[in-house]
Design an enzyme around this catalytic site. Sequence first.
Site, mmCIF file in Angstrom:
data_model
loop_
_atom_site.group_PDB
_atom_site.id
_atom_site.type_symbol
_atom_site.label_atom_id
_atom_site.label_comp_id
_atom_site.label_asym_id
_atom_site.label_seq_id
_atom_site.Cartn_x
_atom_site.Cartn_y
_atom_site.Cartn_z
ATOM 1 N N HIS A 17 -20.595 -44.221 67.183
ATOM 2 C CA HIS A 17 -20.459 -45.672 67.250
ATOM 3 C C HIS A 17 -20.097 -46.052 68.679
ATOM 4 O O HIS A 17 -19.290 -45.373 69.331
ATOM 5 C CB HIS A 17 -19.379 -46.139 66.273
ATOM 6 N N ASP A 19 -18.156 -48.188 70.185
ATOM 7 C CA ASP A 19 -16.733 -48.291 70.511
ATOM 8 C C ASP A 19 -16.065 -46.925 70.525
ATOM 9 O O ASP A 19 -15.154 -46.669 71.323
ATOM 10 C CB ASP A 19 -16.021 -49.206 69.511
ATOM 11 N N LYS A 20 -16.511 -46.030 69.647
ATOM 12 C CA LYS A 20 -15.933 -44.688 69.617
ATOM 13 C C LYS A 20 -16.426 -43.833 70.772
ATOM 14 O O LYS A 20 -15.709 -42.953 71.264
ATOM 15 C CB LYS A 20 -16.247 -44.012 68.282
ATOM 16 N N GLU A 45 -10.044 -47.821 80.751
ATOM 17 C CA GLU A 45 -10.905 -48.585 79.859
ATOM 18 C C GLU A 45 -12.360 -48.214 80.143
ATOM 19 O O GLU A 45 -12.749 -48.048 81.299
ATOM 20 C CB GLU A 45 -10.731 -50.091 80.070
ATOM 21 N N GLU A 58 -6.193 -47.917 85.810
ATOM 22 C CA GLU A 58 -5.221 -47.496 86.801
ATOM 23 C C GLU A 58 -4.800 -46.056 86.533
ATOM 24 O O GLU A 58 -4.635 -45.658 85.375
ATOM 25 C CB GLU A 58 -3.970 -48.382 86.753
ATOM 26 N N LYS A 183 -21.604 -45.947 60.211
ATOM 27 C CA LYS A 183 -20.404 -46.594 59.683
ATOM 28 C C LYS A 183 -20.311 -46.296 58.185
ATOM 29 O O LYS A 183 -21.325 -46.080 57.521
ATOM 30 C CB LYS A 183 -20.444 -48.110 59.894
ATOM 31 N N PHE A 248 -32.611 -48.472 60.721
ATOM 32 C CA PHE A 248 -31.520 -48.383 61.688
ATOM 33 C C PHE A 248 -31.918 -47.310 62.705
ATOM 34 O O PHE A 248 -31.372 -46.213 62.729
ATOM 35 C CB PHE A 248 -30.220 -48.022 60.972
ATOM 36 N N ASP A 256 -25.646 -51.877 70.704
ATOM 37 C CA ASP A 256 -24.465 -52.740 70.739
ATOM 38 C C ASP A 256 -23.512 -52.174 71.781
ATOM 39 O O ASP A 256 -23.230 -50.968 71.787
ATOM 40 C CB ASP A 256 -23.792 -52.764 69.363
ATOM 41 N N ALA A 257 -23.006 -53.008 72.663
ATOM 42 C CA ALA A 257 -22.068 -52.534 73.682
ATOM 43 C C ALA A 257 -20.791 -52.009 73.035
ATOM 44 O O ALA A 257 -20.361 -52.490 71.977
ATOM 45 C CB ALA A 257 -21.735 -53.661 74.663
ATOM 46 N N ARG A 262 -11.361 -51.029 70.395
ATOM 47 C CA ARG A 262 -11.774 -52.069 69.441
ATOM 48 C C ARG A 262 -11.752 -51.595 67.986
ATOM 49 O O ARG A 262 -12.107 -52.360 67.091
ATOM 50 C CB ARG A 262 -13.176 -52.578 69.790
ATOM 51 N N LYS A 263 -11.355 -50.369 67.744
ATOM 52 C CA LYS A 263 -11.357 -49.855 66.368
ATOM 53 C C LYS A 263 -9.967 -49.363 65.966
ATOM 54 O O LYS A 263 -9.786 -48.262 65.444
ATOM 55 C CB LYS A 263 -12.399 -48.736 66.230
ATOM 56 N N LYS A 283 -4.879 -44.089 77.126
ATOM 57 C CA LYS A 283 -3.504 -44.237 77.600
ATOM 58 C C LYS A 283 -2.793 -42.886 77.593
ATOM 59 O O LYS A 283 -2.856 -42.151 76.605
ATOM 60 C CB LYS A 283 -2.746 -45.218 76.701
ATOM 61 N N LYS A 287 2.836 -44.287 77.550
ATOM 62 C CA LYS A 287 2.628 -45.612 76.963
ATOM 63 C C LYS A 287 3.045 -45.571 75.491
ATOM 64 O O LYS A 287 2.476 -44.842 74.689
ATOM 65 C CB LYS A 287 1.162 -46.031 77.061
ATOM 66 N N ASP A 289 2.564 -47.656 73.184
ATOM 67 C CA ASP A 289 1.496 -48.015 72.251
ATOM 68 C C ASP A 289 0.983 -46.764 71.543
ATOM 69 O O ASP A 289 0.673 -46.792 70.354
ATOM 70 C CB ASP A 289 0.321 -48.664 72.997
#
Length: 403
Positions: A17, A19-20, A45, A58, A183, A248, A256-257, A262-263, A283, A287, A289
């Site tokens: 995917h 995003d992955k 990123e 960074e 998916k 598909f 798709d970008a 995002r997941k 990260k 961090k 998060d």
Amino acid sequence: MPRRNFIFTSESVSEGHPDKVADQISDAVVDYFLGKDPQSRVACETMVTTQRILLAGEIRCAPCFDEQKYPDTAGWAPGVRDEIEAAVRKVVRDIGYEQTGFHWNSAHYENHLHGQSAHIAQGVDESGNKDEGAGDQGIMFGYATDETPDLMPATLDYSHKILQRLAELRHSGVAPFLEPDAKSQVTLAYENEVPVRAVKLVVSTQHAAGYDQAKLRDYVKGVMADVLPDGWMPADDADIYVNPTGLFEIGGPDGDAGLTGRKIIVDTYGGAAPHGGGAFSGKDPTKVDRSAAYMCRYLAKNIVAAGLAKRCTIQISYAIGVAEPLSLHVDLHGTGTVGEDRLEAVLPALVRLTPKGIRTHLQLNRPIYRRSAAYGHFGRTPDADGGFSWEKTDLVEALRAAV
């Protein structure tokens, strides 16, 4: 009064995917720098789209980046940028992208990583009598449930496992008609708060050009049946959706970008528990998060594994530059054999919940993150080299003794 009988759904996405793909690239960059210096600071990123890969963010890593030592190369040590590019392209190759619209070897690549802000460093670094502070403010959650052996929500667990099985069959050559992007979605019926059967199942998977949709549907249904417990498949075939929109063939970053982070619900608990909002991938473990969310999962999992509750949610909060957490909250959802307040008193005595304490206890300053960036950060098997250390249940006896 909690509902005992209900229907719940979770989704997952495959390693292919978009995003992955971005998440795995960002975490490969994290691993690269941690492999050079365990004290590296990384916030990477990634964006992927048709024949393009772009990095931004960074970093701080003395062996790799020093603006005073290497002014002629914008701070980069010789060969480092080439090594990062090789690591990035290897991720795409390992996933299996050799398509006209996205190819590991020919995609245009840009690296816009730069040095970390000195203003961030002064707030979070350890110095003198000052302990290392949190890299940002925020709230982090961890969750565990006895629904599955992995102590994960069953809806998400099976969503991940269906896609993992499809990926294994694709990589092994058994199912060469499958392509990387996919998916899944699993809807389960719960009776007395226990999952008992699948109500609806969805898989959308990229496939080779011209592949027969009926054959694809039968094949994916067989994988679903193999993954789910016996007798769990929906009785009505109409409740099983395989590529419900039809063909598909164009997928992945060409279709798709993709962007890092995002997941986050796929990464965590499939909507069965709260999420603080921060993504993990890209990260370094300073961090919170990332590291504090791992610690929350570790504590919640050990509480359930110790038999102190059937379900557990833990929240921790931090302020940027401050070492100690601002708050710790435990919720056993009415399933506990011990008071939540007792656990809130005991946990900080068993594990120091500062950023440095978390990294030390879970040994997080290692290049172990790319593998976490697909099929969930939780519910995984701890690796011998320290990967998924937050999935260990080595706190069980200490918890039992303490409460």
